[in-house]
Write a protein that holds these residues in place. Structure first.
Motif, PDB file in Angstrom:
ATOM      1  N   ASN A   7      12.352  87.229  68.939  1.00  0.00           N
ATOM      2  CA  ASN A   7      13.664  86.764  69.389  1.00  0.00           C
ATOM      3  C   ASN A   7      13.665  85.253  69.506  1.00  0.00           C
ATOM      4  O   ASN A   7      12.760  84.660  70.100  1.00  0.00           O
ATOM      5  N   GLY A   8      14.692  84.648  68.942  1.00  0.00           N
ATOM      6  CA  GLY A   8      14.761  83.198  68.872  1.00  0.00           C
ATOM      7  C   GLY A   8      15.432  82.552  70.070  1.00  0.00           C
ATOM      8  O   GLY A   8      15.608  83.174  71.127  1.00  0.00           O
ATOM      9  N   PRO A   9      15.835  81.297  69.906  1.00  0.00           N
ATOM     10  CA  PRO A   9      16.280  80.456  71.011  1.00  0.00           C
ATOM     11  C   PRO A   9      17.499  80.992  71.755  1.00  0.00           C
ATOM     12  O   PRO A   9      18.415  81.549  71.155  1.00  0.00           O
ATOM     13  N   ASN A  10      17.446  80.790  73.050  1.00  0.00           N
ATOM     14  CA  ASN A  10      18.536  81.108  73.981  1.00  0.00           C
ATOM     15  C   ASN A  10      18.708  82.599  74.260  1.00  0.00           C
ATOM     16  O   ASN A  10      19.520  82.972  75.113  1.00  0.00           O
ATOM     17  N   LEU A  11      17.921  83.435  73.590  1.00  0.00           N
ATOM     18  CA  LEU A  11      18.043  84.868  73.907  1.00  0.00           C
ATOM     19  C   LEU A  11      17.432  85.163  75.281  1.00  0.00           C
ATOM     20  O   LEU A  11      17.781  86.160  75.913  1.00  0.00           O
ATOM     21  N   ASN A  12      16.572  84.262  75.778  1.00  0.00           N
ATOM     22  CA  ASN A  12      16.085  84.404  77.156  1.00  0.00           C
ATOM     23  C   ASN A  12      17.206  84.215  78.174  1.00  0.00           C
ATOM     24  O   ASN A  12      17.050  84.550  79.334  1.00  0.00           O
ATOM     25  N   MET A  13      18.343  83.691  77.711  1.00  0.00           N
ATOM     26  CA  MET A  13      19.490  83.446  78.607  1.00  0.00           C
ATOM     27  C   MET A  13      20.478  84.618  78.600  1.00  0.00           C
ATOM     28  O   MET A  13      21.589  84.498  79.144  1.00  0.00           O
ATOM     29  N   LEU A  14      20.097  85.715  77.969  1.00  0.00           N
ATOM     30  CA  LEU A  14      20.998  86.879  77.956  1.00  0.00           C
ATOM     31  C   LEU A  14      21.366  87.260  79.392  1.00  0.00           C
ATOM     32  O   LEU A  14      20.527  87.217  80.293  1.00  0.00           O
ATOM     33  N   GLY A  15      22.616  87.654  79.565  1.00  0.00           N
ATOM     34  CA  GLY A  15      23.105  87.985  80.913  1.00  0.00           C
ATOM     35  C   GLY A  15      23.832  86.814  81.533  1.00  0.00           C
ATOM     36  O   GLY A  15      24.758  87.003  82.326  1.00  0.00           O
ATOM     37  N   ILE A  16      23.382  85.594  81.149  1.00  0.00           N
ATOM     38  CA  ILE A  16      24.009  84.369  81.663  1.00  0.00           C
ATOM     39  C   ILE A  16      24.879  83.744  80.571  1.00  0.00           C
ATOM     40  O   ILE A  16      25.996  83.334  80.805  1.00  0.00           O
ATOM     41  N   ASN A  73      15.372  88.726  65.455  1.00  0.00           N
ATOM     42  CA  ASN A  73      16.657  88.102  65.752  1.00  0.00           C
ATOM     43  C   ASN A  73      16.362  86.612  65.893  1.00  0.00           C
ATOM     44  O   ASN A  73      15.971  86.153  66.972  1.00  0.00           O
ATOM     45  N   PRO A  74      16.540  85.871  64.811  1.00  0.00           N
ATOM     46  CA  PRO A  74      16.161  84.456  64.853  1.00  0.00           C
ATOM     47  C   PRO A  74      17.158  83.597  65.624  1.00  0.00           C
ATOM     48  O   PRO A  74      16.964  82.391  65.756  1.00  0.00           O
ATOM     49  N   ALA A  75      18.240  84.234  66.120  1.00  0.00           N
ATOM     50  CA  ALA A  75      19.295  83.515  66.876  1.00  0.00           C
ATOM     51  C   ALA A  75      19.779  82.331  66.045  1.00  0.00           C
ATOM     52  O   ALA A  75      20.016  82.485  64.846  1.00  0.00           O
ATOM     53  N   ALA A  76      19.901  81.145  66.632  1.00  0.00           N
ATOM     54  CA  ALA A  76      20.482  80.008  65.896  1.00  0.00           C
ATOM     55  C   ALA A  76      19.646  79.622  64.675  1.00  0.00           C
ATOM     56  O   ALA A  76      20.179  79.083  63.693  1.00  0.00           O
ATOM     57  N   TYR A  77      18.331  79.903  64.706  1.00  0.00           N
ATOM     58  CA  TYR A  77      17.490  79.567  63.543  1.00  0.00           C
ATOM     59  C   TYR A  77      17.834  80.402  62.308  1.00  0.00           C
ATOM     60  O   TYR A  77      17.452  80.058  61.200  1.00  0.00           O
ATOM     61  N   THR A  78      18.571  81.489  62.524  1.00  0.00           N
ATOM     62  CA  THR A  78      19.074  82.278  61.386  1.00  0.00           C
ATOM     63  C   THR A  78      19.759  81.364  60.376  1.00  0.00           C
ATOM     64  O   THR A  78      19.562  81.505  59.161  1.00  0.00           O
ATOM     65  N   HIS A  79      20.572  80.449  60.939  1.00  0.00           N
ATOM     66  CA  HIS A  79      21.506  79.677  60.120  1.00  0.00           C
ATOM     67  C   HIS A  79      20.934  78.343  59.653  1.00  0.00           C
ATOM     68  O   HIS A  79      21.624  77.583  58.986  1.00  0.00           O
ATOM     69  N   THR A  80      19.679  78.077  60.016  1.00  0.00           N
ATOM     70  CA  THR A  80      19.100  76.762  59.679  1.00  0.00           C
ATOM     71  C   THR A  80      17.693  76.820  59.101  1.00  0.00           C
ATOM     72  O   THR A  80      17.261  75.856  58.476  1.00  0.00           O
TER      73      THR A  80
END
Ligand code: DQA
Length: 144
Positions: A7-16, A73-80
């Motif tokens: 799991n990529g960036p900011n997924l640790n912020m799930l819930g917030i 789930n690469p999160a934002a790194y998906t797109h870069t």
């Protein structure tokens, strides 16, 4: 069968973070969900979240010879990230891309996925369930 869940960036912020898009459940809830369904499927799992591209590249490289499949789930790194694409190609471990949200219905910049080229399937917009669908896809392919 051993699966690596990345799991990529900011997924640790799930819930917030943006609960209207990503839901109210936390990252700890996601980890619990993954461990529970892996137990049901009889699959060993390793789960990693990082906000750093290089850490994710290192994890993919370390999976070589160790993991039978990667759910990412690469999160934002998906797109870069060409680096994540190249890492997935380098290890050549069957991989499936997951997104909690339906990226196909979001901003233009989310329509590009570099990692998709190295993935056998993509599940987007299914929330946590996408991770289970990805794991089941990898299990099916292993059995073929
Ligand atoms: C995401 C979608 C990405 O576009 C975004 O940058 C994320 C999360 C998802 O799971 O829906 O951080 O990968």
């Amino acid at each position: 069968m051993k699966l690596l869940f990345l799991n990529g960036p900011n997924l640790n912020m799930l819930g917030i973070r943006e609960p209207d898009i990503y839901g109210k459940q936390t990252y700890a809830d996601l980890e619990r969900y993954i461990r529970d369904f892996c137990g049901e499927l009889g699959v060993d799992c390793e789960i990693l979240q990082s906000n750093h591209e290089g850490v994710l590249v290192d994890a993919i490289q370390s999976a070589y010879g160790q993991a039978d499949g990667i759910v990412i789930n690469p999160a934002a790194y998906t797109h870069t990230s060409v680096a994540l694409l190249d890492a997935l190609k380098a290890v050549d471990i069957p991989a499936v891309e997951v997104h909690l949200s339906d990226v196909s219905r979001r901003e233009d910049f989310r329509q590009i996925s570099y990692v998709r080229q190295a993935c056998r399937a993509t599940f987007a917009g299914y929330g946590f369930e996408g991770y289970r669908l990805a794991a089941e896809r990898l299990l099916c392919q292993k059995g073929q």
